[in-house]
Write an enzyme that holds these catalytic residues in place. Structure first.
Site, PDB file in Angstrom:
ATOM      1  N   GLU A  60       0.831  -1.208   0.000  1.00  0.00           N
ATOM      2  CA  GLU A  60       0.000   0.000   0.000  1.00  0.00           C
ATOM      3  C   GLU A  60       0.868   1.262   0.000  1.00  0.00           C
ATOM      4  O   GLU A  60       0.622   2.217  -0.741  1.00  0.00           O
ATOM      5  CB  GLU A  60      -0.921  -0.008   1.215  1.00  0.00           C
ATOM      6  N   GLU A 114      10.012   1.715   2.232  1.00  0.00           N
ATOM      7  CA  GLU A 114       8.733   1.590   2.931  1.00  0.00           C
ATOM      8  C   GLU A 114       8.660   0.318   3.769  1.00  0.00           C
ATOM      9  O   GLU A 114       7.970   0.299   4.798  1.00  0.00           O
ATOM     10  CB  GLU A 114       7.579   1.618   1.926  1.00  0.00           C
TER      11      GLU A 114
END
Length: 286
Positions: free
Chosen positions: A69, A144
């Protein structure tokens, strides 16, 4: 006027339901080529909302859905900037803009009052989820998700990463950690027994190859659900969607969540806590 069975930009109208409580109607449509489903809540609201969501089923605690995401929003083929979100915040008239990971789904919503802004934001979101740069380079995955860092003074290795650090904060709260462990023991045979956000100790087990395989399995129109709300220009947004969805044939890979059989267990688990906050948490769940 649209009727049931009508075709418009590849979408077939399946049903329309009057919703007097919201003074509107709910339209259900399916993109015929690959089965992507769309719902439009037609009502007099100048705040126009768009959501595209994918069923994403975690097979372990590495947080792959959560890391994905974050990563798909780190640039795409058409918008190769490092952070499209930061650029949009400078110019967009959006009311709301975000992305979220649930226990069995990942969704990308935004709202705006401006028609052109609505189409522009939809284009950025669709390009992000269907053509992310992270599939071409692992840099966003490492940033991330997780990567190694070296302490120059000691030479010791440590883990770092946006999601890794975020989940360290989540699991530092004993009550939140306890609630997540409850699901692990209530649903040991289903995806709900895994943590879609990622457990810090498990996140470094995720490889880039597994990350890419997860994307290819779940980020497909056949596994997508699209939601529209408000006074949207329907032909324009359907034309925009058609430009992306028409690239994909139907996928027959069914994404099914099994029913959990009854379980019974009693567990005692230790959580980190400071000496002055030593306490016991009792959780009863079924």
């Amino acid at each position: 006027m649209l009727e049931i069975g009508a075709l418009i930009y590849g979408f077939c109208v399946k049903s329309v339901t009057a919703l007097p409580d919201v003074e509107g109607r709910m339209w259900r449509m399916t993109y015929e080529k690959n089965g992507a489903e769309l719902v439009w809540l037609e009502r007099k609201d100048d705040v126009k909302t768009f959501v595209i969501a994918f069923k994403t089923l975690p097979e372990d605690d590495t947080g792959v859905a959560h890391i994905l995401e974050h990563s798909v929003l780190s640039g795409s083929g058409k918008y190769p900037v490092k952070s499209p979100f930061d650029e949009l915040r400078k110019s967009s008239l959006r009311v709301f803009m975000n992305a979220m990971t649930g226990r069995d789904r990942t969704y990308y919503p935004f709202s705006t009052r401006n028609n052109q802004d609505f189409l522009n934001l939809a284009d950025v979101y669709l390009d992000a989820v269907f053509d992310p740069n992270v599939l071409r380079s692992p840099l966003a995955f490492k940033q991330e998700g997780w990567h190694y860092e070296i302490n120059e003074a000691t030479g010791n290795l440590s883990y770092n990463g946006v999601v890794y650090n975020e989940m360290k904060g989540v699991f530092a709260d004993p009550e939140r950690a306890a609630s997540r462990d409850v699901l692990h023991y209530l649903y040991p045979d289903t995806v709900y027994g895994n943590d879609s956000g990622g457990k810090p100790e498990a996140i470094p087990n995720l490889t880039y190859e597994k990350f890419c395989a997860f994307y290819k399995k779940y980020y497909h129109p056949s596994n997508a659900r699209i939601f529209l709300d408000g006074s949207v220009d329907l032909p324009s947004i359907l034309e925009k969607l058609d430009g992306y969805l028409k690239r994909y044939a139907r996928s027959d890979d069914a994404v099914v969540i099994p029913i959990q059989k009854p379980v019974s267990c009693r567990k005692q688990i230790k959580y980190p806590s400071s000496e002055c906050e030593r306490k016991t948490i009792l959780v009863d769940a079924w």
